[in-house]
Design a protein around this motif. Sequence first.
Motif, PDB file in Angstrom:
ATOM      1  N   ARG A   1      -5.547  41.766 -15.563  1.00  0.00           N
ATOM      2  CA  ARG A   1      -4.830  43.021 -15.528  1.00  0.00           C
ATOM      3  C   ARG A   1      -4.018  43.224 -16.798  1.00  0.00           C
ATOM      4  O   ARG A   1      -3.733  44.350 -17.149  1.00  0.00           O
ATOM      5  CB  ARG A   1      -3.930  43.068 -14.313  1.00  0.00           C
ATOM      6  CG  ARG A   1      -4.715  43.115 -13.032  1.00  0.00           C
ATOM      7  CD  ARG A   1      -3.806  43.168 -11.839  1.00  0.00           C
ATOM      8  NE  ARG A   1      -4.574  42.977 -10.642  1.00  0.00           N
ATOM      9  CZ  ARG A   1      -4.780  43.940  -9.758  1.00  0.00           C
ATOM     10  NH1 ARG A   1      -4.248  45.100  -9.917  1.00  0.00           N
ATOM     11  NH2 ARG A   1      -5.511  43.703  -8.704  1.00  0.00           N
ATOM     12  N   ILE A   2      -3.655  42.140 -17.431  1.00  0.00           N
ATOM     13  CA  ILE A   2      -2.892  42.266 -18.668  1.00  0.00           C
ATOM     14  C   ILE A   2      -3.746  42.916 -19.755  1.00  0.00           C
ATOM     15  O   ILE A   2      -3.271  43.742 -20.513  1.00  0.00           O
ATOM     16  CB  ILE A   2      -2.395  40.882 -19.129  1.00  0.00           C
ATOM     17  CG1 ILE A   2      -1.370  40.338 -18.145  1.00  0.00           C
ATOM     18  CG2 ILE A   2      -1.809  40.949 -20.522  1.00  0.00           C
ATOM     19  CD1 ILE A   2      -0.975  38.910 -18.412  1.00  0.00           C
ATOM     20  N   GLY A   5      -5.746  46.514 -17.648  1.00  0.00           N
ATOM     21  CA  GLY A   5      -4.992  47.435 -16.811  1.00  0.00           C
ATOM     22  C   GLY A   5      -5.353  47.307 -15.340  1.00  0.00           C
ATOM     23  O   GLY A   5      -5.981  46.348 -14.912  1.00  0.00           O
ATOM     24  N   TYR A   6      -4.978  48.312 -14.567  1.00  0.00           N
ATOM     25  CA  TYR A   6      -5.126  48.262 -13.118  1.00  0.00           C
ATOM     26  C   TYR A   6      -6.309  49.069 -12.594  1.00  0.00           C
ATOM     27  O   TYR A   6      -6.488  49.184 -11.394  1.00  0.00           O
ATOM     28  CB  TYR A   6      -3.839  48.762 -12.452  1.00  0.00           C
ATOM     29  CG  TYR A   6      -2.680  47.820 -12.663  1.00  0.00           C
ATOM     30  CD1 TYR A   6      -2.532  46.703 -11.863  1.00  0.00           C
ATOM     31  CD2 TYR A   6      -1.753  48.037 -13.670  1.00  0.00           C
ATOM     32  CE1 TYR A   6      -1.486  45.822 -12.048  1.00  0.00           C
ATOM     33  CE2 TYR A   6      -0.695  47.165 -13.863  1.00  0.00           C
ATOM     34  CZ  TYR A   6      -0.573  46.059 -13.047  1.00  0.00           C
ATOM     35  OH  TYR A   6       0.460  45.189 -13.235  1.00  0.00           O
ATOM     36  N   ASP A   7      -7.096  49.632 -13.470  1.00  0.00           N
ATOM     37  CA  ASP A   7      -8.240  50.439 -13.048  1.00  0.00           C
ATOM     38  C   ASP A   7      -9.372  49.519 -12.601  1.00  0.00           C
ATOM     39  O   ASP A   7      -9.914  48.748 -13.395  1.00  0.00           O
ATOM     40  CB  ASP A   7      -8.697  51.325 -14.201  1.00  0.00           C
ATOM     41  CG  ASP A   7      -9.769  52.311 -13.788  1.00  0.00           C
ATOM     42  OD1 ASP A   7     -10.004  52.466 -12.575  1.00  0.00           O
ATOM     43  OD2 ASP A   7     -10.364  52.934 -14.689  1.00  0.00           O
ATOM     44  N   ASN A   8      -9.736  49.607 -11.319  1.00  0.00           N
ATOM     45  CA  ASN A   8     -10.761  48.715 -10.773  1.00  0.00           C
ATOM     46  C   ASN A   8     -12.147  48.977 -11.344  1.00  0.00           C
ATOM     47  O   ASN A   8     -12.997  48.096 -11.314  1.00  0.00           O
ATOM     48  CB  ASN A   8     -10.805  48.831  -9.252  1.00  0.00           C
ATOM     49  CG  ASN A   8      -9.641  48.124  -8.605  1.00  0.00           C
ATOM     50  OD1 ASN A   8      -9.066  47.213  -9.181  1.00  0.00           O
ATOM     51  ND2 ASN A   8      -9.287  48.547  -7.410  1.00  0.00           N
ATOM     52  N   LEU A  11     -11.663  46.683 -14.280  1.00  0.00           N
ATOM     53  CA  LEU A  11     -11.178  45.349 -13.946  1.00  0.00           C
ATOM     54  C   LEU A  11     -12.263  44.469 -13.327  1.00  0.00           C
ATOM     55  O   LEU A  11     -12.418  43.304 -13.709  1.00  0.00           O
ATOM     56  CB  LEU A  11      -9.988  45.455 -12.992  1.00  0.00           C
ATOM     57  CG  LEU A  11      -9.320  44.152 -12.579  1.00  0.00           C
ATOM     58  CD1 LEU A  11      -8.697  43.480 -13.789  1.00  0.00           C
ATOM     59  CD2 LEU A  11      -8.272  44.421 -11.520  1.00  0.00           C
ATOM     60  N   SER A  15     -13.723  41.112 -15.028  1.00  0.00           N
ATOM     61  CA  SER A  15     -13.501  39.846 -14.324  1.00  0.00           C
ATOM     62  C   SER A  15     -14.810  39.095 -14.126  1.00  0.00           C
ATOM     63  O   SER A  15     -14.866  37.870 -14.308  1.00  0.00           O
ATOM     64  CB  SER A  15     -12.852  40.104 -12.971  1.00  0.00           C
ATOM     65  OG  SER A  15     -11.584  40.662 -13.125  1.00  0.00           O
TER      66      SER A  15
END
Length: 67
Positions: A1-2, A5-8, A11, A15
Amino acid sequence: RIFVGYDNRVLIPVSALLGSIFTLFCDLLARVIFAPYEIPVGIIMSFLGGPFFIYLLIKGNRGQLYD
């Protein structure tokens, strides 16, 4: 997330990509460390990932092991 960001939508693929790169790196180490023999990949992954996981546990608890 660093990093992403938080956009799945971003992300989850990042990942998966980083996880596969980490697995390939551990597989390469497992094959190269003791050249004629192969070490199971899980052992290398636990040696590298275990301390990082403990670090995340301590960091998430704000440095307090006992509360």
